[in-house]
Scaffold this motif. Structure first.
Motif, mmCIF file in Angstrom:
data_model
loop_
_atom_site.group_PDB
_atom_site.id
_atom_site.type_symbol
_atom_site.label_atom_id
_atom_site.label_comp_id
_atom_site.label_asym_id
_atom_site.label_seq_id
_atom_site.Cartn_x
_atom_site.Cartn_y
_atom_site.Cartn_z
ATOM 1 N N LYS A 23 19.989 51.535 37.067
ATOM 2 C CA LYS A 23 20.239 50.768 36.104
ATOM 3 C C LYS A 23 21.505 49.551 35.986
ATOM 4 O O LYS A 23 22.682 50.290 36.922
ATOM 5 N N ARG A 24 20.368 48.696 35.607
ATOM 6 C CA ARG A 24 21.843 47.566 35.665
ATOM 7 C C ARG A 24 22.626 47.132 34.353
ATOM 8 O O ARG A 24 22.182 46.952 33.854
ATOM 9 N N ASP A 25 23.469 47.447 34.998
ATOM 10 C CA ASP A 25 24.864 46.809 33.629
ATOM 11 C C ASP A 25 25.304 45.238 33.282
ATOM 12 O O ASP A 25 26.067 45.683 34.533
ATOM 13 N N PHE A 26 25.527 44.888 32.629
ATOM 14 C CA PHE A 26 26.118 44.230 32.989
ATOM 15 C C PHE A 26 26.176 42.685 31.718
ATOM 16 O O PHE A 26 25.164 41.939 31.010
ATOM 17 N N ALA A 31 32.812 39.760 31.451
ATOM 18 C CA ALA A 31 33.247 39.544 32.856
ATOM 19 C C ALA A 31 33.767 37.901 33.030
ATOM 20 O O ALA A 31 34.298 36.876 32.178
ATOM 21 N N THR A 32 34.343 37.922 34.684
ATOM 22 C CA THR A 32 35.771 37.102 34.993
ATOM 23 C C THR A 32 35.375 36.850 35.937
ATOM 24 O O THR A 32 34.240 37.332 36.893
ATOM 25 N N LYS A 43 30.730 36.364 39.386
ATOM 26 C CA LYS A 43 31.149 37.176 37.934
ATOM 27 C C LYS A 43 31.089 38.605 37.962
ATOM 28 O O LYS A 43 30.265 38.382 38.261
ATOM 29 N N VAL A 44 32.573 38.718 37.977
ATOM 30 C CA VAL A 44 32.165 40.851 38.049
ATOM 31 C C VAL A 44 32.942 41.042 36.331
ATOM 32 O O VAL A 44 33.831 40.546 35.950
ATOM 33 N N GLN A 45 32.511 41.741 35.876
ATOM 34 C CA GLN A 45 33.394 43.253 34.823
ATOM 35 C C GLN A 45 33.605 44.656 35.739
ATOM 36 O O GLN A 45 32.381 45.258 36.025
ATOM 37 N N LYS A 46 34.330 44.532 35.395
ATOM 38 C CA LYS A 46 34.926 45.989 35.742
ATOM 39 C C LYS A 46 34.755 47.020 34.956
ATOM 40 O O LYS A 46 35.586 47.015 32.990
#
Length: 290
Positions: A23-26, A31-32, A43-46
């Motif tokens: 499962k891919r969540d974004f 995101a940063t 971009k990344v989301q923590k």
């Protein structure tokens, strides 16, 4: 992987690993942006996982998106071509029309192109008696939170809860880059396997490996300063077709001239030479008279 993580935690180790969850969540709005190079943005989301206390870092890479999208398009094209062929066969003489057999062939097609098939709904319409297939129709329905809906997204897992997004991502890329370079050194330079039996020779072998690694990283550091961010494998592939050749000429007096020089550098190779401030004709020209 979760068992491995628990072992790390039990021994007080920290880890950053790739999550194997499908499962891919974004959420791009949350995101940063940590890498702002046109065409290579990241971009990344923590996200904190309440059940385990782990950090999941969802990363979106433009380069990865382009690659995955191209793969998806290729798989989908092949899958639809196979479906078209199966459908067209229903109206041709001598081809399988039995409903059960058609379903079996459809199953084999789905198995062969599983990555694409999961995003399609396929319907086989039987005749009034139910013995033969009349037609095959399909429509694309992308599976939610998958590679099709989130191309270029991957997830990292870690127990380093006090690190920010950029530190986590750059540490992970550093580790993967180091592994990649050592794989290259061990294959192309023949640094593995080690056949030495004496300890001092083994130490010398490892020392040469480390020197080679430092040379690679020095070259890449200089190239990055000139905005060339290619991996070591890409740099090698770019440079590998330039060769050093020897031309042998025989003079009238019976003597032989050996002329050794490098082939002309291609435009992409010249860019790398210029960034490193070295000659595009490595080794120069050497002339030997025998």
């Amino acid at each position: 992987m979760k068992k491995t993580s628990s072992i790390f935690i039990e021994h007080g180790f920290h880890y950053i690993v790739v999550s194997r969850k499908r499962k891919r969540d974004f959420d791009e709005e949350k995101a940063t942006l940590i890498k702002d190079i046109p065409g290579q943005r990241v971009k990344v989301q923590k996200v904190t996982v309440e059940e385990t206390g782990e950090i999941e870092l969802y990363c979106h890479s433009q380069l990865r998106e382009k690659k995955e999208q191209a793969m998806q398009d290729s798989f989908s094209e092949k899958y639809e071509t196979a479906l078209n062929s199966l459908h067209a066969g229903l109206s041709k003489k001598g081809t399988t029309k039995n409903y059960t057999k058609v379903l079996e062939r459809l199953g084999r097609i789905k198995e062969k192109y599983a990555r694409a098939a999961q995003h399609y709904e396929v319907t086989v319409v039987p005749d009034d008696e139910g013995d033969k297939a009349n037609s095959i129709s399909w429509k694309r329905v992308e599976k939610a939170n998958s590679q099709a809906t989130h191309p270029g997204v991957y997830c990292l897992r870690t127990n380093l809860t006090d690190w920010n997004e950029e530190t986590l991502w750059r540490t992970y890329t550093l580790l993967t880059d180091l592994e990649s370079v050592f794989r290259s050194l061990k294959s192309e330079l023949g640094l593995r396997p080690i056949y030495h039996r004496k300890e001092e020779r083994v130490n010398g072998h490892i020392f040469i490996t480390l020197i080679a690694y430092h040379l690679v990283q020095t070259l890449r550091y200089q190239l990055k300063a000139e905005h060339i961010n290619d991996s070591w494998q890409t740099i090698r592939r770019t440079m590998e077709n330039q060769q050093r050749i020897t031309v042998i000429l025989r003079r009238e007096d019976g003597k032989t001239i050996h002329l050794r020089k490098a082939t002309n550098a291609e435009p992409r190779q010249s860019v790398i030479y210029k960034a490193l401030e070295i000659s595009a004709q490595p080794g120069g020209v050497k002339k030997t008279l025998i």
